[in-house]
Design a protein around this motif. Structure first.
Motif, short mmCIF file in Angstrom:
data_model
loop_
_atom_site.label_atom_id
_atom_site.label_comp_id
_atom_site.label_asym_id
_atom_site.label_seq_id
_atom_site.Cartn_x
_atom_site.Cartn_y
_atom_site.Cartn_z
N UNK A 49 12.32 25.18 9.89
CA UNK A 49 11.84 25.89 11.89
C UNK A 49 13.35 24.90 12.02
N UNK A 50 13.85 23.71 11.93
CA UNK A 50 14.56 22.41 12.71
C UNK A 50 15.86 22.97 11.77
N UNK A 51 16.23 23.40 10.52
CA UNK A 51 17.58 23.99 10.21
C UNK A 51 18.17 24.44 10.70
N UNK A 52 16.70 25.84 10.74
CA UNK A 52 16.93 27.12 11.93
C UNK A 52 17.69 26.32 13.22
N UNK A 53 17.05 26.14 13.72
CA UNK A 53 17.45 25.79 15.01
C UNK A 53 18.80 24.45 15.02
N UNK A 61 13.29 22.94 19.49
CA UNK A 61 12.41 23.45 18.57
C UNK A 61 11.95 24.28 19.26
N UNK A 62 11.90 25.85 18.84
CA UNK A 62 10.75 26.69 19.96
C UNK A 62 9.45 27.39 18.87
N UNK A 79 8.37 30.84 13.70
CA UNK A 79 8.48 31.80 13.23
C UNK A 79 9.05 32.35 12.07
N UNK A 80 10.68 32.10 12.74
CA UNK A 80 12.21 32.71 12.34
C UNK A 80 11.35 31.76 11.15
N UNK A 81 11.28 31.28 10.60
CA UNK A 81 11.07 30.16 9.66
C UNK A 81 9.77 30.54 8.78
N UNK A 82 8.87 31.40 8.64
CA UNK A 82 7.97 31.61 8.38
C UNK A 82 8.03 32.53 7.99
N UNK A 83 8.83 33.45 8.29
CA UNK A 83 8.75 34.68 7.25
C UNK A 83 10.01 34.79 6.34
N UNK A 84 10.09 33.85 6.08
CA UNK A 84 11.03 32.64 4.29
C UNK A 84 10.16 32.66 3.96
N UNK A 85 8.71 32.72 4.46
CA UNK A 85 7.78 31.53 3.64
C UNK A 85 6.85 32.83 3.16
N UNK A 86 7.12 32.67 1.68
CA UNK A 86 6.23 33.25 0.66
C UNK A 86 4.99 33.79 0.83
N UNK A 87 3.77 32.58 1.71
CA UNK A 87 2.08 32.80 1.97
C UNK A 87 2.50 33.86 2.90
N UNK A 88 3.05 32.85 4.15
CA UNK A 88 3.61 33.67 5.61
C UNK A 88 3.86 35.32 5.87
N UNK A 143 14.82 41.08 15.42
CA UNK A 143 14.72 39.81 16.54
C UNK A 143 14.37 38.80 17.22
N UNK A 144 13.87 38.22 15.84
CA UNK A 144 13.97 36.77 16.43
C UNK A 144 15.29 35.80 16.28
N UNK A 145 16.18 36.38 15.66
CA UNK A 145 17.68 35.84 15.06
C UNK A 145 18.25 36.16 16.38
N UNK A 146 18.21 37.29 17.33
CA UNK A 146 18.49 37.84 18.58
C UNK A 146 18.09 36.78 19.74
N UNK A 147 17.39 36.73 19.99
CA UNK A 147 15.83 35.88 20.67
C UNK A 147 16.97 34.21 20.27
N UNK A 148 16.58 33.70 19.27
CA UNK A 148 17.71 32.87 18.84
C UNK A 148 18.60 32.43 19.24
N UNK A 149 20.04 33.48 19.34
CA UNK A 149 20.95 33.37 19.81
C UNK A 149 21.00 33.24 21.22
N UNK A 150 20.02 33.86 21.78
CA UNK A 150 19.69 32.96 23.32
C UNK A 150 19.90 32.64 23.69
#
Length: 92
Positions: free
Chosen positions: A31-35, A43-44, A49-58, A75-82
């Protein structure tokens, strides 16, 4: 009494990284890398949640709960871009 007990603010929890499971630490690091990649200083929950979408279990849990991962990621990428971006910092 009930709502105050259940809805404890995040800042009241012990966020000591040494107490995280390895999976939790990996998710927060991602998540920190995404931010950082998005130029966000804060970090929001959207980053987490965006990081969790790339986690197998989550991602399996999200899919089982009815989430469409492609739509959720978009949707998360769009929110993060804002979110506000860090400006400047370049050397003169």
């Amino acid at each position: 009494m009930g709502a105050r007990t259940i809805l404890t603010p995040l800042w009241r929890f012990d966020l000591n990284p040494e107490r995280f499971t390895e999976a939790s630490a990996v998710a927060l690091n991602t998540a920190q890398q995404i931010a950082q990649a998005a130029g966000n200083q804060t970090l929001t929950p959207a980053h987490v949640l965006r990081a969790l979408t790339d986690n197998d279990t989550a991602s399996r849990a999200l899919t089982a709960a009815g989430a469409d991962l492609r739509d959720l990621r978009a949707a998360l990428d769009a929110e993060i871009a804002k979110l506000p971006k860090v400006q400047g910092g370049g050397e003169n």
